[in-house]
Design a protein around this motif. Structure first.
Motif, PDB file in Angstrom:
ATOM      1  N   VAL A  80      -3.429  18.603  20.157  1.00 52.24           N
ATOM      2  CA  VAL A  80      -2.449  17.630  20.651  1.00 52.24           C
ATOM      3  C   VAL A  80      -3.147  16.560  21.490  1.00 52.24           C
ATOM      4  O   VAL A  80      -2.819  15.367  21.400  1.00 52.24           O
ATOM      5  CB  VAL A  80      -1.356  18.336  21.481  1.00 52.24           C
ATOM      6  N   TYR A  81      -4.126  16.978  22.275  1.00 51.66           N
ATOM      7  CA  TYR A  81      -4.850  16.016  23.117  1.00 51.66           C
ATOM      8  C   TYR A  81      -5.639  15.022  22.259  1.00 51.66           C
ATOM      9  O   TYR A  81      -5.619  13.817  22.513  1.00 51.66           O
ATOM     10  CB  TYR A  81      -5.782  16.750  24.074  1.00 51.66           C
ATOM     11  N   LEU A  83      -4.971  14.211  19.192  1.00 51.17           N
ATOM     12  CA  LEU A  83      -3.971  13.375  18.516  1.00 51.17           C
ATOM     13  C   LEU A  83      -3.461  12.292  19.455  1.00 51.17           C
ATOM     14  O   LEU A  83      -3.295  11.136  19.061  1.00 51.17           O
ATOM     15  CB  LEU A  83      -2.810  14.249  18.038  1.00 51.17           C
ATOM     16  N   TYR A  84      -3.245  12.656  20.711  1.00 51.52           N
ATOM     17  CA  TYR A  84      -2.807  11.691  21.721  1.00 51.52           C
ATOM     18  C   TYR A  84      -3.819  10.567  21.887  1.00 51.52           C
ATOM     19  O   TYR A  84      -3.465   9.382  21.917  1.00 51.52           O
ATOM     20  CB  TYR A  84      -2.575  12.402  23.050  1.00 51.52           C
ATOM     21  N   LEU A  85      -5.107  10.936  21.981  1.00 50.84           N
ATOM     22  CA  LEU A  85      -6.152   9.923  22.131  1.00 50.84           C
ATOM     23  C   LEU A  85      -6.188   8.996  20.917  1.00 50.84           C
ATOM     24  O   LEU A  85      -6.329   7.778  21.056  1.00 50.84           O
ATOM     25  CB  LEU A  85      -7.512  10.603  22.307  1.00 50.84           C
ATOM     26  N   VAL A  87      -3.746   8.357  18.621  1.00 55.90           N
ATOM     27  CA  VAL A  87      -2.539   7.534  18.511  1.00 55.90           C
ATOM     28  C   VAL A  87      -2.546   6.427  19.554  1.00 55.90           C
ATOM     29  O   VAL A  87      -2.201   5.277  19.262  1.00 55.90           O
ATOM     30  CB  VAL A  87      -1.272   8.404  18.667  1.00 55.90           C
ATOM     31  N   ARG A  88      -2.958   6.762  20.775  1.00 57.14           N
ATOM     32  CA  ARG A  88      -3.018   5.749  21.829  1.00 57.14           C
ATOM     33  C   ARG A  88      -3.994   4.635  21.454  1.00 57.14           C
ATOM     34  O   ARG A  88      -3.720   3.450  21.670  1.00 57.14           O
ATOM     35  CB  ARG A  88      -3.445   6.388  23.153  1.00 57.14           C
ATOM     36  N   SER A 112     -11.987   7.686  33.221  1.00 53.33           N
ATOM     37  CA  SER A 112     -11.118   8.107  32.115  1.00 53.33           C
ATOM     38  C   SER A 112     -11.937   8.562  30.912  1.00 53.33           C
ATOM     39  O   SER A 112     -11.561   9.511  30.220  1.00 53.33           O
ATOM     40  CB  SER A 112     -10.178   6.964  31.711  1.00 53.33           C
ATOM     41  N   ALA A 116     -11.823  12.308  29.432  1.00 57.32           N
ATOM     42  CA  ALA A 116     -11.477  12.537  28.032  1.00 57.32           C
ATOM     43  C   ALA A 116     -12.518  13.417  27.354  1.00 57.32           C
ATOM     44  O   ALA A 116     -12.178  14.342  26.603  1.00 57.32           O
ATOM     45  CB  ALA A 116     -11.358  11.196  27.299  1.00 57.32           C
ATOM     46  N   SER A 120     -11.595  17.210  26.075  1.00 57.73           N
ATOM     47  CA  SER A 120     -11.719  17.432  24.639  1.00 57.73           C
ATOM     48  C   SER A 120     -12.553  18.677  24.347  1.00 57.73           C
ATOM     49  O   SER A 120     -12.214  19.483  23.482  1.00 57.73           O
ATOM     50  CB  SER A 120     -12.354  16.207  23.966  1.00 57.73           C
ATOM     51  N   ALA A 194      -7.316  10.902  15.544  1.00 58.46           N
ATOM     52  CA  ALA A 194      -5.953  11.321  15.217  1.00 58.46           C
ATOM     53  C   ALA A 194      -5.966  12.357  14.087  1.00 58.46           C
ATOM     54  O   ALA A 194      -5.236  13.353  14.136  1.00 58.46           O
ATOM     55  CB  ALA A 194      -5.114  10.113  14.809  1.00 58.46           C
ATOM     56  N   GLY A 197      -7.084  15.651  15.370  1.00 64.87           N
ATOM     57  CA  GLY A 197      -6.002  16.263  16.132  1.00 64.87           C
ATOM     58  C   GLY A 197      -4.942  16.885  15.243  1.00 64.87           C
ATOM     59  O   GLY A 197      -4.508  18.015  15.472  1.00 64.87           O
TER      60      GLY A 197
END
Length: 205
Positions: A80-81, A83-85, A87-88, A112, A116, A120, A194, A197
């Protein structure tokens, strides 16, 4: 442990480090905005690996091997993390593409990027299982100190490779400073994160 054993382990770590994975693509992603964020992500990833070394040395990683639900939970969080990175990053890329100004990679903060990289790796249970399955093969005596020695070697080797990768990637961006090139690098690295993820989440469900 003798020198030959340590060198053999370091060689194995190097082979594993050059194999593309979430940490490599994360470093590439941050290196697009500059060498410092890329290096920060590399160092953060190494710190995350060191955390796993401590966990394994303390014997807690055995829980992941014995508990399928614990393994799936950590794997799901990590997926999920990622995927978040991804998508962002994709959303940020689309926002920049709509602007009329020239496309310039936006440099992430050092903090940051490091965070990350660390998260990860910390939420990648395969790292813990690597220590659990591979490290004992190179130990003549299973102790906290000897396990941490091998963990430190792995983190240094992986971190050094990722730092070199960050330098190379940032240099390539400087040489090929064309909007189309940076757009593609931005889009590809975000898409890969993504995809990694999604694949991790799917395999954990």
């Amino acid at each position: 442990m003798n020198l030959t054993l340590l060198l053999s382990f370091a060689g194995l770590c190097l082979l594993l480090a050059i194999t593309p994975g979430p940490d490599s693509f994360l470093v590439l992603r941050y290196s697009i905005g500059g060498v410092r964020p890329g290096i920060a992500a590399a160092i953060g990833s190494s710190v995350g690996g060191l955390v796993w070394a401590v966990v394994v040395a303390a014997g807690l990683a055995a829980l992941l091997e014995q508990s399928a639900s614990a393994y799936r939970t950590i794997k799901l969080i990590g997926g999920v993390y990622l995927l978040y990175l991804g998508v962002r990053a994709l959303l940020a890329h689309r926002k920049k593409a709509k602007e009329s100004a020239p496309v310039v990679p936006v440099a992430a903060s050092i903090r940051s990027a490091a965070l990350a990289g660390m998260l990860s790796t910390m939420f990648n249970p395969k790292v813990g299982l690597f220590y659990l399955a591979v490290v004992p093969q190179f130990l003549t005596e299973v102790t906290f100190g000897s396990t941490m020695t091998l963990g430190a070697i792995e983190c240094v080797v992986a971190g050094a490779f990722l730092i070199v990768l960050a330098f190379a990637a940032s240099r390539a961006v400087e040489i090929l400073r064309r909007p189309k090139v940076t757009q593609r690098l931005d889009r590809i690295s975000a898409g890969v994160l993504a995809a990694l993820g999604i694949g991790t989440v799917a395999s954990a469900v």
